[in-house]
Design a protein around this motif. Structure first.
Motif, short mmCIF file in Angstrom:
data_model
loop_
_atom_site.label_atom_id
_atom_site.label_comp_id
_atom_site.label_asym_id
_atom_site.label_seq_id
_atom_site.Cartn_x
_atom_site.Cartn_y
_atom_site.Cartn_z
N PHE A 280 0.90 -1.19 0.06
CA PHE A 280 0.22 0.29 0.46
C PHE A 280 1.42 1.30 -0.21
O PHE A 280 0.75 2.22 -0.48
N ILE A 281 2.24 0.91 0.75
CA ILE A 281 2.58 2.70 0.93
C ILE A 281 3.33 2.43 -0.47
O ILE A 281 3.24 4.05 -0.79
N LEU A 282 4.22 1.50 -1.14
CA LEU A 282 4.76 2.24 -2.97
C LEU A 282 3.30 2.72 -3.70
O LEU A 282 3.71 3.34 -4.41
N VAL A 283 1.80 1.96 -3.02
CA VAL A 283 0.73 2.90 -4.43
C VAL A 283 0.90 4.11 -4.14
O VAL A 283 0.70 4.96 -4.28
N ALA A 284 0.75 4.43 -2.53
CA ALA A 284 0.31 5.35 -1.95
C ALA A 284 1.72 6.96 -2.49
O ALA A 284 1.35 8.21 -2.54
N ALA A 285 2.92 5.96 -2.49
CA ALA A 285 4.00 7.06 -3.06
C ALA A 285 3.52 7.53 -4.44
O ALA A 285 4.44 8.59 -4.88
N MET A 286 2.90 7.03 -4.99
CA MET A 286 2.64 7.30 -5.79
C MET A 286 1.90 8.56 -7.09
O MET A 286 0.83 8.79 -5.81
N ASN A 287 2.62 9.47 -7.71
CA ASN A 287 1.04 11.04 -7.91
C ASN A 287 -0.73 9.99 -8.42
O ASN A 287 -0.76 9.08 -9.37
N ASP B 211 -6.90 25.74 -23.73
CA ASP B 211 -7.92 26.10 -23.50
C ASP B 211 -8.22 25.82 -21.99
O ASP B 211 -8.57 24.46 -22.10
N SER B 212 -7.79 25.55 -20.95
CA SER B 212 -7.12 25.14 -19.59
C SER B 212 -6.59 26.09 -18.96
O SER B 212 -6.89 27.58 -18.60
N SER B 213 -7.15 24.99 -17.75
CA SER B 213 -6.38 26.51 -15.94
C SER B 213 -5.02 25.46 -15.15
O SER B 213 -5.02 23.92 -16.03
N GLY B 214 -5.02 26.14 -14.32
CA GLY B 214 -4.21 25.08 -13.36
C GLY B 214 -2.55 26.64 -12.39
O GLY B 214 -2.75 27.40 -13.30
N LEU B 215 -2.18 25.30 -11.93
CA LEU B 215 -1.36 26.60 -11.15
C LEU B 215 -0.47 26.28 -11.60
O LEU B 215 0.08 24.93 -12.92
N GLU B 216 0.66 27.39 -11.50
CA GLU B 216 2.55 27.21 -11.92
C GLU B 216 3.57 28.56 -11.25
O GLU B 216 2.74 29.30 -10.43
N LEU B 217 4.38 28.22 -10.87
CA LEU B 217 5.33 26.69 -11.71
C LEU B 217 4.71 25.51 -10.40
O LEU B 217 5.20 26.13 -9.53
N VAL B 218 4.46 24.74 -10.98
CA VAL B 218 4.11 23.60 -10.07
C VAL B 218 5.78 22.59 -10.42
O VAL B 218 6.03 22.77 -11.74
N ALA C 75 1.14 22.46 -18.64
CA ALA C 75 1.53 20.99 -18.72
C ALA C 75 2.45 20.65 -17.15
O ALA C 75 3.49 20.86 -16.82
N ASN C 76 1.55 20.59 -16.24
CA ASN C 76 1.52 19.72 -15.00
C ASN C 76 0.76 19.01 -14.42
O ASN C 76 -0.01 19.62 -14.96
N SER C 77 0.69 18.66 -13.09
CA SER C 77 -0.25 17.86 -13.20
C SER C 77 -1.69 18.60 -12.31
O SER C 77 -2.70 17.51 -12.21
N THR C 78 -1.57 20.26 -12.14
CA THR C 78 -2.63 20.26 -11.93
C THR C 78 -3.52 20.96 -13.09
O THR C 78 -4.57 21.58 -12.99
N THR C 79 -3.15 21.00 -14.54
CA THR C 79 -4.21 20.93 -15.15
C THR C 79 -4.69 20.65 -16.01
O THR C 79 -5.09 19.42 -16.09
N ARG C 80 -6.01 21.87 -16.35
CA ARG C 80 -7.96 20.53 -16.40
C ARG C 80 -8.01 21.49 -17.78
O ARG C 80 -7.90 23.39 -17.80
N TRP D 140 -4.05 20.07 -5.27
CA TRP D 140 -3.11 19.80 -5.07
C TRP D 140 -2.39 19.55 -3.74
O TRP D 140 -2.41 20.74 -2.87
N THR D 141 -1.39 18.57 -4.00
CA THR D 141 -0.54 18.00 -2.83
C THR D 141 0.46 17.61 -2.36
O THR D 141 1.12 17.09 -3.79
#
Length: 527
Positions: free
Chosen positions: A241-248, A422-429, A436-441, A479-480
């Protein structure tokens, strides 16, 4: 020419000179060609006013320098000059903050220097300034304790917390809760040392390894660090479980998300209120991710929806036992376009704050949150085809821009304008922009001509943070990660937003009718 205009012209002249010298082989050569003579003259004079003035110019140049070596050198020189007079200490602190962000390996050094400056200011301040200096010193000691934890210097971190508590109590600082939280964190890390020692002596010590992983996982909410102690050849549920929890979370498959949701709920029952909330938030994240992927209306989805509802009810219950919430603070009232606009034409209207089309128009709000907070913004984008609406978010030691709706559909892509998404997101991540990051919507769902309400919650957990964003009442971005993973980009007009709340718009006409903040913990610092 007025004094401000003259100062501005000198700064821009220096920028131009630095650009012309950019082909030089080293940062030292670039600095020498532009500032060498002036620096030696200021450093060699008995007066300190010229040192402080030049320090300000160097810091301004550092904020726009593209070369990291040159940026670091400019920060160092600005710091050295600014130290010569108390009036230059704020510049010295800003230089060290920028150097720490530019060269993360030097963070501990920079934080230590800032603490020394804060201590000197506290020793010499009087009256109301003494209380403010004490508050700043307590914050600097907490920051230094954090760097010592990162270096596994528990004794040093504990000493910083003891001193921070003494100062915070003496000046009756609102930071006392932050100091106590850091002290508690230090004691958690103190329990890690003997366990690491036991594992080093005997790698097969499963009991020590399991205890260590659970401390990282539950009390520190850090599955990535817990995963470093997993025995990969061992058939054990905790390790798996820890190995999977450590994944994005975006990389976890549908089945893994629902299993992790149930697992984190179980862990929530093994800890106290602080750890319980962290585990429930993790479970909430995985349940929501599962529901995003599992679209079938079947018993499994119904079960996950019920589990999510129970988690959210439990989180609401924990929140209800917290101290009463602070009142909302209207940040639009603090905005003065004449004083705080970095770029663009901003104007105060009867129904809010308006801005005309301009490339990355930006208005700084003179307020900085020091703790957890909720922010609400509401706006209408009347016309425009630029990179979207900007809301600046200080996040602990980090800071990012939230870009909402990069481009309208009528704006076509061209190689000279690479942001036609046509996107949204935080920057810079982690150095990546909003598209172009994990927060892109994508699509952004931020339509022109419609009124939009954005609700943002920022929660700090040690050196980590969570940013949760709702758009028009619906979950939008979560985002975490490490606070240090969030950095604020230089705008296209080469302006560096200050560390504070802020609003921005790219090439659009927008009316902001709401911008308000409510502190959950800590305080709102007026700048």
């Amino acid at each position: 020419m007025t004094r401000p205009a003259l100062a501005a012209s000198l700064v821009w002249a220096a920028f131009a000179a630095l650009a012309a010298a950019a082909h030089a082989a080293t940062a030292e050569e670039q600095f020498e060609s532009v500032y060498g003579k002036e620096y030696r003259a200021a450093a060699g004079s008995r007066e300190t006013s010229d040192d402080v003035a030049l320090a300000g110019q160097l810091l301004a140049a550092a904020r726009t320098a593209d070369d990291s070596d040159l940026k670091a050198l400019l920060c160092e020189k600005a710091y050295q000059l600014a130290l010569k007079d108390a009036s230059g200490w704020p510049t010295a602190v800003a230089a060290m903050d920028l150097l720490a962000a530019t060269v993360p390996a030097r963070k501990a050094e920079c934080v230590g220097k800032v603490m020394t400056i804060r201590q000197n200011a506290f020793n010499t301040a009087k009256g109301a300034a003494w209380n403010e200096a004490g508050d700043a010193l307590a914050a600097a000691l907490v920051a230094l304790a954090e760097t010592k934890i990162e270096a596994e210097d528990v004794v040093g971190a504990r000493g910083c917390c003891v001193r921070a508590k003494e100062v915070a109590e003496k000046v009756r600082s609102a930071r006392l809760s932050d100091v106590e939280a850091m002290a508690a964190l230090v004691e958690v890390h103190a329990r890690l040392s003997p366990l690491k020692g036991a594992i080093k002596m005997n790698p097969a010590n499963r009991d020590a390894r399991a205890k260590l992983m659970k401390i990282y996982l539950i009390e520190l909410d850090d599955p990535e660090s817990a995963a470093k102690f997993v025995e990969r050849d061992r058939d054990d549920n905790l390790d798996k479980f820890i190995l999977v929890a450590a994944m994005n979370v975006s990389s976890v498959p549908e089945r893994g998300c629902i299993q992790l949701g149930y697992w984190y709920c179980g862990l929530a029952n093994e800890t106290g209120p602080a750890g319980k909330a962290a585990m429930l938030r993790r479970a909430q994240t995985y349940y929501r991710r599962f529901l995003d992927m599992h679209t079938a209306q079947d018993p499994e989805r119904s079960k996950a929806e019920l589990a999510l509802q129970q988690v959210e009810t439990a989180l609401a219950g924990l929140a209800s036992t917290a101290p009463p919430e602070a009142e909302w603070v209207d940040l639009l009232k603090a905005a003065n376009p004449a004083r705080h606009a970095l770029a663009g034409k901003w104007s105060v209207q009867a129904n809010g704050l308006a801005v005309a089309p301009f490339p990355d128009a930006y208005l700084a709000i003179p307020a900085l949150p020091e703790g957890n907070y909720e922010l609400q913004a509401a706006f209408t984008r009347m016309i425009g085809t630029g990179r979207g609406v900007i809301i600046a978010l200080p996040v602990g030691s980090g800071m990012a821009l939230l870009r909402l709706g990069s481009c309208s559909s009528e704006y076509s892509y061209s190689s000279s304008y690479p942001y036609a998404y046509d996107s949204s997101g935080l920057e810079l991540v982690e150095g990546c922009e909003s598209h172009a990051n994990s927060t892109t919507r994508t699509p952004s769902k931020v339509a022109t001509g419609q009124h939009h309400v954005v609700d943002i919650t920022v929660t700090l957990e040690g050196s980590n943070a969570q940013v949760t964003i709702k758009l028009n009442g619906k979950n939008y971005i979560r985002w975490t990660g490490a606070q240090s993973d969030l950095t604020c980009p230089v705008l296209r007009n080469r302006k560096q937003p200050p560390r504070a709340f802020g609003l921005g718009v790219d090439t659009s006409t927008v009316l902001f009718d709401t911008l308000r903040v409510r502190m959950i913990t800590g305080q709102l610092k007026k700048l």
